[in-house]
Design a protein around this motif. Structure first.
Motif, PDB file in Angstrom:
ATOM      1  N   CYS A 130      -0.867  -9.565  -4.882  1.00 14.02           N
ATOM      2  CA  CYS A 130      -0.299  -8.642  -3.895  1.00 14.02           C
ATOM      3  C   CYS A 130       1.091  -8.223  -4.378  1.00 14.02           C
ATOM      4  O   CYS A 130       1.414  -7.030  -4.423  1.00 14.02           O
ATOM      5  N   CYS A 184       1.260  -5.773  -7.433  1.00 10.33           N
ATOM      6  CA  CYS A 184       1.001  -4.365  -7.131  1.00 10.33           C
ATOM      7  C   CYS A 184       2.170  -3.776  -6.356  1.00 10.33           C
ATOM      8  O   CYS A 184       2.597  -2.652  -6.619  1.00 10.33           O
ATOM      9  N   HIS A 185       2.698  -4.529  -5.396  1.00  9.77           N
ATOM     10  CA  HIS A 185       3.825  -4.007  -4.617  1.00  9.77           C
ATOM     11  C   HIS A 185       5.013  -3.706  -5.510  1.00  9.77           C
ATOM     12  O   HIS A 185       5.673  -2.684  -5.367  1.00  9.77           O
TER      13      HIS A 185
HETATM   14  C1  HEC Z   1      -3.476  -2.190  -5.690  1.00 13.51           C
HETATM   15  C2  HEC Z   1      -2.162  -2.256  -5.086  1.00 13.51           C
HETATM   16  C3  HEC Z   1      -1.917  -3.192  -3.935  1.00 13.51           C
HETATM   17  C4  HEC Z   1      -2.391  -4.452  -3.764  1.00 13.51           C
HETATM   18  C5  HEC Z   1      -3.269  -5.278  -4.689  1.00 13.51           C
HETATM   19  C6  HEC Z   1      -1.864  -4.926  -2.514  1.00 13.51           C
HETATM   20  N1  HEC Z   1      -1.091  -3.966  -1.926  1.00 13.51           N
HETATM   21 FE1  HEC Z   1      -0.130  -4.120  -0.154  1.00 13.51          FE
HETATM   22  N2  HEC Z   1       0.635  -2.264  -0.414  1.00 13.51           N
HETATM   23  C7  HEC Z   1       0.340  -1.401  -1.452  1.00 13.51           C
HETATM   24  C8  HEC Z   1       0.978  -0.125  -1.220  1.00 13.51           C
HETATM   25  C9  HEC Z   1       0.883   1.095  -2.115  1.00 13.51           C
HETATM   26  C10 HEC Z   1       1.685  -0.248  -0.008  1.00 13.51           C
HETATM   27  C11 HEC Z   1       2.476   0.839   0.744  1.00 13.51           C
HETATM   28  C12 HEC Z   1       1.479   1.498   1.706  1.00 13.51           C
HETATM   29  C13 HEC Z   1       2.104   2.303   2.796  1.00 13.51           C
HETATM   30  O1  HEC Z   1       3.249   2.040   3.188  1.00 13.51           O
HETATM   31  O2  HEC Z   1       1.396   3.208   3.305  1.00 13.51           O
HETATM   32  C14 HEC Z   1       1.465  -1.611   0.458  1.00 13.51           C
HETATM   33  C15 HEC Z   1       1.990  -2.143   1.626  1.00 13.51           C
HETATM   34  C16 HEC Z   1       1.727  -3.398   2.147  1.00 13.51           C
HETATM   35  C17 HEC Z   1       2.259  -3.916   3.390  1.00 13.51           C
HETATM   36  C18 HEC Z   1       3.268  -3.216   4.289  1.00 13.51           C
HETATM   37  C19 HEC Z   1       2.562  -2.387   5.323  1.00 13.51           C
HETATM   38  C20 HEC Z   1       3.565  -1.732   6.263  1.00 13.51           C
HETATM   39  O3  HEC Z   1       3.316  -1.785   7.472  1.00 13.51           O
HETATM   40  O4  HEC Z   1       4.559  -1.173   5.793  1.00 13.51           O
HETATM   41  C21 HEC Z   1       1.718  -5.157   3.566  1.00 13.51           C
HETATM   42  C22 HEC Z   1       1.953  -6.104   4.744  1.00 13.51           C
HETATM   43  C23 HEC Z   1       0.850  -5.413   2.446  1.00 13.51           C
HETATM   44  N3  HEC Z   1       0.881  -4.318   1.596  1.00 13.51           N
HETATM   45  C24 HEC Z   1       0.121  -6.567   2.276  1.00 13.51           C
HETATM   46  C25 HEC Z   1      -0.634  -6.850   1.146  1.00 13.51           C
HETATM   47  C26 HEC Z   1      -1.290  -8.108   0.900  1.00 13.51           C
HETATM   48  C27 HEC Z   1      -1.222  -9.314   1.824  1.00 13.51           C
HETATM   49  C28 HEC Z   1      -1.921  -7.985  -0.296  1.00 13.51           C
HETATM   50  C29 HEC Z   1      -2.733  -9.012  -1.035  1.00 13.51           C
HETATM   51  C30 HEC Z   1      -3.734  -9.738  -0.317  1.00 13.51           C
HETATM   52  C31 HEC Z   1      -1.655  -6.659  -0.794  1.00 13.51           C
HETATM   53  N4  HEC Z   1      -0.881  -5.994   0.102  1.00 13.51           N
HETATM   54  C32 HEC Z   1      -2.144  -6.173  -1.993  1.00 13.51           C
HETATM   55  C33 HEC Z   1      -0.431  -1.692  -2.542  1.00 13.51           C
HETATM   56  C34 HEC Z   1      -1.091  -2.881  -2.769  1.00 13.51           C
END
Ligand code: HEC
Length: 117
Positions: free
Chosen positions: A98, A101-102
């Motif tokens: 996670c 990617c972030h």
């Molecule tokens: C392939 C890329 C990728 C992966 C892997 C990923 N994320 Fe994300 N995540 C993003 C992106 C891009 C955003 C921003 C999306 C948005 O703000 O619309 C984000 C935003 C978030 C947010 C913030 C949402 C908000 O309300 O602003 C959370 C919580 C989150 N991810 C949790 C997770 C978790 C837990 C995992 C793993 C289990 C994970 N992500 C895996 C790309 C990913």
């Protein structure tokens, strides 16, 4: 973007796993892990928009998603065996994916899809 609600759900499921690990509720972890591994996806139109924006980085982005899938799947397998140490190791691997990617994409994603309208 619909991706945000997918992410919020992932965040809640990961938190629920933390709680279940603390109580050694492996059955619950085994239930939650596939929800993380096989999370929902944004609708096709949004996916195309995101892929278009990613361009040549699409493979990298998908790679991180694949890492989450694999790590969460092995977390589920470990939970089914009741192997707490392996659950925690796979949980950590999931969380690292996670984060990876972030760190690579979140900031530029937000800039692209929320600030430039
Ligand atoms: C392939 C890329 C990728 C992966 C892997 C990923 N994320 Fe994300 N995540 C993003 C992106 C891009 C955003 C921003 C999306 C948005 O703000 O619309 C984000 C935003 C978030 C947010 C913030 C949402 C908000 O309300 O602003 C959370 C919580 C989150 N991810 C949790 C997770 C978790 C837990 C995992 C793993 C289990 C994970 N992500 C895996 C790309 C990913």
């Amino acid at each position: 973007m619909a991706l945000r609600s997918v992410m919020e759900k992932l965040g809640r499921d990961m938190q629920a796993v933390t709680g279940a690990i603390s109580k050694e509720e492996w059955t619950l972890v085994a239930e939650l892990a596939p929800r993380i591994a096989k999370h929902a996806e944004p609708p096709l139109g949004e996916k195309m928009r995101i892929l278009g924006w990613l361009g040549t980085d699409a493979g990298k982005f998908r790679g991180f998603d694949g890492q989450v899938h694999d790590a969460a799947s092995s977390m589920g397998d470990a939970a089914k065996r009741g192997d707490g140490q392996a659950v925690i190791a796979a949980f950590s691997k999931t969380q690292q994916s996670c984060l990876a990617c972030h760190q690579s994409f979140r900031q530029s994603f937000m800039k692209q899809f929320y600030e430039s309208r």
